[in-house]
Design an enzyme around this catalytic site. Sequence first.
Site, mmCIF file in Angstrom:
data_model
loop_
_atom_site.group_PDB
_atom_site.id
_atom_site.type_symbol
_atom_site.label_atom_id
_atom_site.label_comp_id
_atom_site.label_asym_id
_atom_site.label_seq_id
_atom_site.Cartn_x
_atom_site.Cartn_y
_atom_site.Cartn_z
ATOM 1 N N TRP A 325 0.849 -1.202 0.000
ATOM 2 C CA TRP A 325 0.000 0.000 0.000
ATOM 3 C C TRP A 325 0.885 1.254 0.000
ATOM 4 O O TRP A 325 0.570 2.255 -0.630
ATOM 5 C CB TRP A 325 -0.909 0.003 1.244
ATOM 6 C CG TRP A 325 -1.754 1.232 1.348
ATOM 7 C CD1 TRP A 325 -2.995 1.431 0.823
ATOM 8 C CD2 TRP A 325 -1.414 2.454 2.022
ATOM 9 N NE1 TRP A 325 -3.453 2.680 1.109
ATOM 10 C CE2 TRP A 325 -2.506 3.348 1.850
ATOM 11 C CE3 TRP A 325 -0.314 2.890 2.749
ATOM 12 C CZ2 TRP A 325 -2.518 4.631 2.377
ATOM 13 C CZ3 TRP A 325 -0.321 4.161 3.268
ATOM 14 C CH2 TRP A 325 -1.411 5.020 3.085
ATOM 15 N N HIS A 326 2.011 1.160 0.713
ATOM 16 C CA HIS A 326 2.900 2.326 0.807
ATOM 17 C C HIS A 326 3.619 2.619 -0.503
ATOM 18 O O HIS A 326 3.957 3.763 -0.782
ATOM 19 C CB HIS A 326 3.928 2.134 1.924
ATOM 20 C CG HIS A 326 3.342 2.297 3.282
ATOM 21 N ND1 HIS A 326 2.722 1.271 3.944
ATOM 22 C CD2 HIS A 326 3.252 3.379 4.093
ATOM 23 C CE1 HIS A 326 2.282 1.706 5.116
ATOM 24 N NE2 HIS A 326 2.587 2.986 5.229
ATOM 25 N N GLY A 327 3.866 1.592 -1.282
ATOM 26 C CA GLY A 327 4.553 1.855 -2.539
ATOM 27 C C GLY A 327 4.802 0.581 -3.314
ATOM 28 O O GLY A 327 4.872 -0.514 -2.734
#
Lengths: 473, 310
Positions: A325-327
């Site tokens: 989700w963060h990257g």
Amino acid sequence: MTLTSFAYLFFMPVIFVLYWLIFKRDKNWQNAFLLLSSLVFYAWWDWRFMALLLFTAGTSFFFGKLIAESDSEKRRKGLLVTVLLLNLGILVYYKYLGFFIQSFVDMFSLAGIELSVSTLKIVLPVGISFYTFAALSYDIDIYQRKVEPTKDWLAYFAFVTFFPSLLSGPISRATKQLPQYFQKREFSYDISIAACRMILWGAFIKLCVADTLGVYIDTIYANMDKHNGTTLFLAQLLYTVQIYADFAGYSFMAIGSGKLLGINLLDNFNRPYFAKTVTEFWRRWHISLTTWFRDYIYFPMGGNRVSKLRWMFNTVVVFVISGLWHGAAYTFLIWGALHGIVMVIERQLYGDKIKNLTSKFTLPNLVRMFITFNLVSIAWIFFRQNSVADAVHVIKSMFTDFGKPYINMQMFAPAFIALAIMWLKDLADEYGWRLKLLNNDRMAVRFVTALLLICYILLCGELDGNLFIYFQF
Amino acid sequence: MKPLYKLLLVLLLLFVALLGVDFLVGHALDKMADKMPDQSEVGLTHLSVKKVDAPVLIIGSSRARHHYNTRQIEDSLGMHAYTIARDAHFVSYQSAVLNAVLDRYTPKVVLWECGLNNLFSKERDAVHCLHPYYYDCDSLRSIIDKKEGASMAVKMRLNMYRYNGVASNILMLGRSGARPDTMQGFLPIKGNLKGNDTILKMPEVVADTVDAVRLDIFKNTIKRMRDQGVTVILFDSPVYELENPHRNMASEQAIKDVCAQYGVPVFDNRYLDEFRNSPEYFFDPTHINKEGTAVYTPIVIGQVRSVLEK
């Protein structure tokens, strides 16, 4: 426009005054004005992606209605899957397509087959991960019959696009936030003063701690080859502080801005580095995201009401997804997996005791905090570095290449004073010690403290500098 | 009183108090800045903008500060010389400082190591440390406005904002970063190339474009100096080779075009034979050390003489 930008310094007061003086007539006026303000705020970044924001909000609103009106469980499920695919599809396209294609190419490359794929240059719409999750929570909650669908589209759009939380959260949840838009907000002096304090404190830790440390950290990591392991270790420790000050600072400012407009956002941080286990860390760090994953992924997978092996699998999977989700990068994936694995190990070590660790200021707790801080710090290495190779280089150097650390006092001194102030406040809040400054009983103390913080920001803050780290997500 | 008005009143009071404190702090910092030692970073900028009066000036970034033995140049030319270069401060900073100098007096010779690649937009080019002098000189102000936008005129109304990032150094009385071994602005570097330092990484230059604002600032400064009769000579001092052979030449060409237009000689000394394959003269790939300076300065003096004698 960011919450610490010069433009926001004018934008927010203008919105605040117009909101409470002119648009206070009823909730529709308030919601319409909030929606308009949010669109202006978003368009300030990139007006081209406004359509995407409205599309995501619109589809989730429309499908929410259809899900609620449907009697057949099969149809309800089908509608939910459709809206999830639609909105997550957009997220995947903008955020992950390039990564997936590259991974595919790499996989073939390992097998000796060279594929030629032109590099995709897709611009990531700012805030897409945050507003997509906020919108999806509405549909999932309707599906799970936790919330009734609303016919008030204005309230709904104002909720999804609410500008203080639009770009980097806290991730809004329909069950908790949406009802606030169904009634007229009344001005409260006490709440507004508390909101101003939160904004000031958030700006202080963002500009004076996170961004000033960021100058040093960026300098070191831009020339990693030229620095010894001790310097890299120091930079990593400081990054651990920086990312907290950056994101917590942003969250305080967002929550404060929300309060000024009569909207309560979810708490996002609760002094995470005082956590005694990594499990507890995740109850204190980015709370709005953790609870989102808990409610919409972990619980539906069975949570902890499954076999031990399945629970271990669930935990690691949820954290790998959290990493992604963060990257879209292997570094984030490893970062998430590390947290999941450590949580599984902790559960084995502590058993059920993990839920009942005391919060007293004792030596065993200090040792636990120290260990947790360092575990989290090591995981941040993968979060910060551009590639797994760089992360491995940092870790290897930290334990082998000792030497005199690079220290620039001109850079360090203002950041360390601010860091000490932040740490003292967190320490006092954590253990309930009486250290009241911004919320002192005496007005003079509150006034002088606020004045000193503003002066410190003006003199030593990194103004017009870095974006918030979480903007990239 | 209505709660909303009460809040606005409190905020107004806070703002008025802030203005009062800002006035006092700003004036105190103005006084303190004047007493900073010249060897400190902030003191060097202060001296460059407000005090320096040498007929020969050497300006640039770290390559100018560490490569030109000022005393040797002074003795050889028979004119007082001073190095007003500052580490990691490039074309826009240098141009602003030169404009501030030209507002006060006209130097005879300016040796400018502006860095032929420094017009690229991805290269650093901060003018932040010149904020304290925003109201002291019109030409400096216009460069800051060009670089940082028209909102600077509002921000600079606050004295504390002017001193943002500089105040800590002033409050430490310039101790941080101060180098007592500085001689008339010149600071030789001790040490040699080692290990990985021999590889100069500059891949980003390949795909970069020339910054139009920076080019405009550079051009206007050259023009102004020439209009005021200053002999300007551009230098680029030795590098330890290994530059990217496919690099973009746009910045270099733009600088050379401006110099040709205004009759400014350019001495591109990056690949001098004396320094080729001589790692003992380098501290790192872009900086020559004390020993290298001893070889390089006489070469520069010869080149300056050749221009002055024409």
